[in-house]
Write a protein that holds these residues in place. Structure first.
Motif, mmCIF file in Angstrom:
data_model
loop_
_atom_site.group_PDB
_atom_site.id
_atom_site.type_symbol
_atom_site.label_atom_id
_atom_site.label_comp_id
_atom_site.label_asym_id
_atom_site.label_seq_id
_atom_site.Cartn_x
_atom_site.Cartn_y
_atom_site.Cartn_z
ATOM 1 N N HIS A 139 30.839 2.885 11.484
ATOM 2 C CA HIS A 139 31.160 3.924 10.487
ATOM 3 C C HIS A 139 32.533 4.317 10.830
ATOM 4 C CE1 HIS A 139 30.263 6.741 14.039
ATOM 5 N NE2 HIS A 139 29.340 5.806 14.102
ATOM 6 N N ALA A 140 33.160 5.186 9.933
ATOM 7 C CA ALA A 140 34.461 5.768 10.006
ATOM 8 C C ALA A 140 34.830 6.703 11.316
ATOM 9 C CB ALA A 140 34.966 6.275 8.841
ATOM 10 N N TRP A 141 33.658 7.408 11.631
ATOM 11 C CA TRP A 141 34.133 8.219 12.859
ATOM 12 C C TRP A 141 34.180 7.479 14.156
ATOM 13 C CZ3 TRP A 141 29.380 11.632 15.478
ATOM 14 C CH2 TRP A 141 30.102 12.511 16.338
ATOM 15 N N PHE A 142 33.444 6.344 14.132
ATOM 16 C CA PHE A 142 33.855 5.480 15.582
ATOM 17 C C PHE A 142 35.150 4.883 15.109
ATOM 18 C CE2 PHE A 142 33.591 1.223 17.301
ATOM 19 C CZ PHE A 142 33.566 1.470 18.419
ATOM 20 N N PHE A 168 38.093 16.171 21.029
ATOM 21 C CA PHE A 168 38.711 16.244 19.728
ATOM 22 C C PHE A 168 39.399 14.855 19.033
ATOM 23 C CE2 PHE A 168 42.795 16.452 17.689
ATOM 24 C CZ PHE A 168 42.510 17.246 16.653
ATOM 25 N N ILE A 169 38.764 14.798 17.865
ATOM 26 C CA ILE A 169 39.282 13.589 17.405
ATOM 27 C C ILE A 169 39.948 14.121 15.900
ATOM 28 C CG2 ILE A 169 38.794 11.157 16.195
ATOM 29 C CD1 ILE A 169 35.932 11.387 18.109
ATOM 30 N N PRO A 170 41.209 13.621 15.471
ATOM 31 C CA PRO A 170 41.694 14.177 14.051
ATOM 32 C C PRO A 170 41.007 14.048 13.020
ATOM 33 C CG PRO A 170 43.300 12.920 15.673
ATOM 34 C CD PRO A 170 42.086 12.804 16.232
ATOM 35 N N GLY A 171 40.563 15.299 12.283
ATOM 36 C CA GLY A 171 40.123 15.358 11.134
ATOM 37 C C GLY A 171 38.453 15.065 11.249
ATOM 38 N N CYS A 172 38.065 14.971 12.497
ATOM 39 C CA CYS A 172 36.469 14.674 12.718
ATOM 40 C C CYS A 172 35.971 15.831 13.298
ATOM 41 C CB CYS A 172 36.269 13.352 13.187
ATOM 42 S SG CYS A 172 37.210 11.981 12.495
ATOM 43 N N LEU A 209 38.829 -3.154 7.794
ATOM 44 C CA LEU A 209 37.580 -3.092 6.891
ATOM 45 C C LEU A 209 36.552 -2.516 7.636
ATOM 46 C CD1 LEU A 209 37.769 -6.876 5.814
ATOM 47 C CD2 LEU A 209 38.543 -4.928 4.613
ATOM 48 N N VAL A 210 36.007 -1.447 6.811
ATOM 49 C CA VAL A 210 35.063 -0.529 7.629
ATOM 50 C C VAL A 210 33.474 -0.597 6.793
ATOM 51 C CG1 VAL A 210 34.397 1.708 8.756
ATOM 52 C CG2 VAL A 210 36.716 0.920 8.251
ATOM 53 N N ASN A 211 32.322 -0.984 7.570
ATOM 54 C CA ASN A 211 31.255 -0.727 6.897
ATOM 55 C C ASN A 211 30.543 0.575 6.462
ATOM 56 O OD1 ASN A 211 29.200 -1.949 5.740
ATOM 57 N ND2 ASN A 211 28.178 -2.943 7.717
ATOM 58 N N THR A 212 31.252 1.145 5.708
ATOM 59 C CA THR A 212 30.804 2.671 5.311
ATOM 60 C C THR A 212 31.526 2.622 3.981
ATOM 61 O OG1 THR A 212 31.002 4.867 5.981
ATOM 62 C CG2 THR A 212 33.046 3.673 6.059
ATOM 63 N N TRP A 213 31.205 3.735 3.230
ATOM 64 C CA TRP A 213 31.648 3.920 1.878
ATOM 65 C C TRP A 213 31.901 5.169 1.691
ATOM 66 C CZ3 TRP A 213 26.739 3.146 3.311
ATOM 67 C CH2 TRP A 213 25.688 4.149 2.859
ATOM 68 N N GLU A 214 33.055 5.334 0.497
ATOM 69 C CA GLU A 214 33.727 6.634 0.495
ATOM 70 C C GLU A 214 32.839 7.973 0.414
ATOM 71 O OE1 GLU A 214 37.454 7.795 0.639
ATOM 72 O OE2 GLU A 214 37.301 5.674 0.130
ATOM 73 N N GLU A 215 31.594 7.800 -0.411
ATOM 74 C CA GLU A 215 30.871 8.933 -0.630
ATOM 75 C C GLU A 215 30.129 9.328 0.449
ATOM 76 O OE1 GLU A 215 32.108 6.877 -4.354
ATOM 77 O OE2 GLU A 215 30.882 6.264 -2.406
ATOM 78 N N LEU A 221 37.204 9.657 6.143
ATOM 79 C CA LEU A 221 37.959 8.602 5.581
ATOM 80 C C LEU A 221 39.234 9.279 5.198
ATOM 81 C CD1 LEU A 221 35.364 6.576 3.513
ATOM 82 C CD2 LEU A 221 36.749 5.793 5.458
ATOM 83 N N ALA A 222 39.218 10.385 4.768
ATOM 84 C CA ALA A 222 40.399 11.108 4.375
ATOM 85 C C ALA A 222 41.441 11.403 5.603
ATOM 86 C CB ALA A 222 40.141 12.585 3.484
ATOM 87 N N ALA A 223 40.775 11.821 6.624
ATOM 88 C CA ALA A 223 41.532 11.959 7.824
ATOM 89 C C ALA A 223 42.341 10.715 8.264
ATOM 90 C CB ALA A 223 40.568 12.533 8.790
ATOM 91 N N LEU A 224 41.497 9.730 8.219
ATOM 92 C CA LEU A 224 42.118 8.223 8.588
ATOM 93 C C LEU A 224 43.193 8.036 7.728
ATOM 94 C CD1 LEU A 224 38.980 6.404 9.589
ATOM 95 C CD2 LEU A 224 40.569 6.845 11.052
#
Length: 473
Positions: A139-142, A168-172, A209-215, A221-224
């Motif tokens: 996922h995107a957090w990882f 602290f992780i930016p935007g997460c 490429l990340v095995n997650t999806w926008e929703e 994802l916006a933070a990344l």
């Protein structure tokens, strides 16, 4: 970024069923979009299930699969080195063989995609003057944590688990001390240095490429994508959320017929499926408590059982999954006396391995007690099944936190499974909460919504379809 009309994608997978499966499935996605695909697999040579998956995939004739023999690293690492260390060193030492194998291909590659542990091989793309990408099958957090690790390395002086306010992780959302992933939990361990090296190497890539999806993870994802948040990082590559990429269902094996005949007789959403993934094992004491907890709950279950862990290993079958010869030999000796007889009308025990995707898809399954590997999580979401989060090793603690705190589709034990023994009463309570309580009912509703959004992501105009199309342009 890649012209699919003449593209030849070379993918590199590290050993282990949990790493191999998502790479193979990504290869299938690319193949259906007119890519020529060659997948290089660094084999563990010790897992029967891994070998069976490679053989089954090869028979489809969709992609060329080339198995690279693992280099001898016994003189480089400690015999008790962690799985993370062993895989990272193995992949680094594979570079010469991998480069030679690419040179020997009948048609030159036009893009290189490596998995998380293959980042030391990104430089090979420069030899061939082709774009290079990392496929992070979680996922995107990882992803955010991995990219930010070099900054944390400099800014945090002690152990990350001692940071009372979390990392602290930016935007997460912050990573709480109890959820700090195993590979970075001890800064003096080699697996920490290997994880740091991965965080340093990923910005070399042209994209991730990340095995997650926008929703599923819109804020992360916006933070990344917000480069203003990432001071201290040389570059945050372009992010392509292309999930959920999961293993499709397949016809059940004849030797598993009894399992599905049993499932057919159970009420809808009444069965709890229990599995700790391709590598997870429990201590003997924990196995006994889990057995008693299931018995006390009186709920139906299917439990994939392995022999108990030796010493304190929680990933003891990572390189040997599927190697059991006699499925039921010695099974009763690892469970409470009389347990199999007392639960024969409500439970089913399976040894070593089970067709997980097919089980989760069955209408009788209403919950999943899982080790929280990302492949298993996606398979659960894809089938609308809520979870009991029982992390064991690697990044699974972080995954469990995501399930419970952000997605709110899982129950978590108050006793941390990697620190102590989760008792039978707590297990009974979690099973009842998930399978019969109002909270569990709400979780099942939310996970069904996520299932729908995951399906929509791969529709013609869905977010993941668009992301992969953007990658191809």
């Amino acid at each position: 970024m890649v012209d699919s009309s003449k593209a030849h994608a070379v993918l590199l997978s590290s050993p282990g069923l949990g790493h191999l499966t998502p790479v193979l499935e990504l290869g299938k996605r690319l193949r259906t979009l007119n890519f020529k695909v060659t997948i290089f697999v660094v084999s563990s040579r010790t897992s029967a299930a891994e070998s069976q998956v490679i053989e089954s995939f090869t028979s489809l004739n969709l992609c060329e699969v080339i198995v690279l023999p693992p280099p001898d690293i016994s003189h480089i690492i400690d015999p008790d080195a962690t799985v993370v260390t062993r895989i990272a060193v193995l992949m680094r030492e594979t570079r010469p063989a991998f480069s030679s194998a690419i040179s020997a291909l009948s048609s030159p590659p036009t893009v290189l995609i490596v998995d998380l542990f293959g980042t030391d091989n990104l430089e090979i793309a420069d030899e061939f003057k082709i774009p290079k990408f990392v496929y992070i099958a979680t996922h995107a957090w990882f992803v955010a944590l991995t990219l930010y690790l070099p900054v944390l390395h400099e800014s945090v002086k002690g152990e990350y688990g001692d940071e009372k306010n979390g990392l602290f992780i930016p935007g997460c959302m912050p990573l709480q001390p109890e959820d700090v992933i195993d590979p970075i939990s001890c800064r003096s361990d080699q697996q920490y240095l290997e994880s740091l090296n991965i965080g340093i190497k990923i910005p070399m890539a042209d994209g991730i490429l990340v095995n997650t999806w926008e929703e599923l993870q819109p804020a992360t994802l916006a933070a990344l994508r917000d480069h203003k948040l990432w001071s201290g990082i040389s570059k945050v590559p372009m992010i392509f959320p292309v999930g959920p990429i999961v293993t499709p269902t397949s016809p059940t094996d004849s030797n598993k017929t009894e399992l599905f005949e049993w499932l057919e007789k159970q009420p809808i959403e009444s069965v709890l499926y229990i599995s700790f993934g391709s590598g997870g094992v429990l201590s003997n004491e924990q196995m006994i408590e889990l057995a008693y907890g299931l018995e006390l709950s009186q709920h139906r279950f299917i439990w994939v059982v392995r022999p108990p862990a030796e010493k304190k290993s929680r990933d003891g079958s990572f390189f040997t999954v599927g190697n059991s010869i006699n499925a039921n030999e010695g099974l009763a000796s690892n469970l409470p006396e009389g347990f199999l007889d007392r639960t024969k009308n409500v439970g089913l025990i399976v040894s070593d391995w089970a067709p997980q995707v097919e089980i989760l898809r069955h209408q009788s399954v209403g919950g999943f007690l899982s080790h929280c590997g990302w492949n298993s999580i996606l398979e659960s979401i894809a089938n609308g099944v809520a979870l009991i989060a029982w992390p064991l090793y690697a990044e699974q603690k972080m995954n469990g936190a995501l399930l419970a705190e952000e997605l709110r589709i899982a129950v978590r034990p108050k006793t941390l499974p990697w620190k102590g023994i989760v008792g039978r009463e707590e297990i009974k309570m979690m099973v009842e909460t998930l399978m019969a309580g109002e909270e569990g009912h709400a979780m099942r509703g939310r996970v069904k919504e996520l299932k729908s959004s995951g399906e929509s992501a791969w529709n013609h105009n869905g977010s993941s379809a668009k992301a992969l199309a953007q990658f191809m342009c």
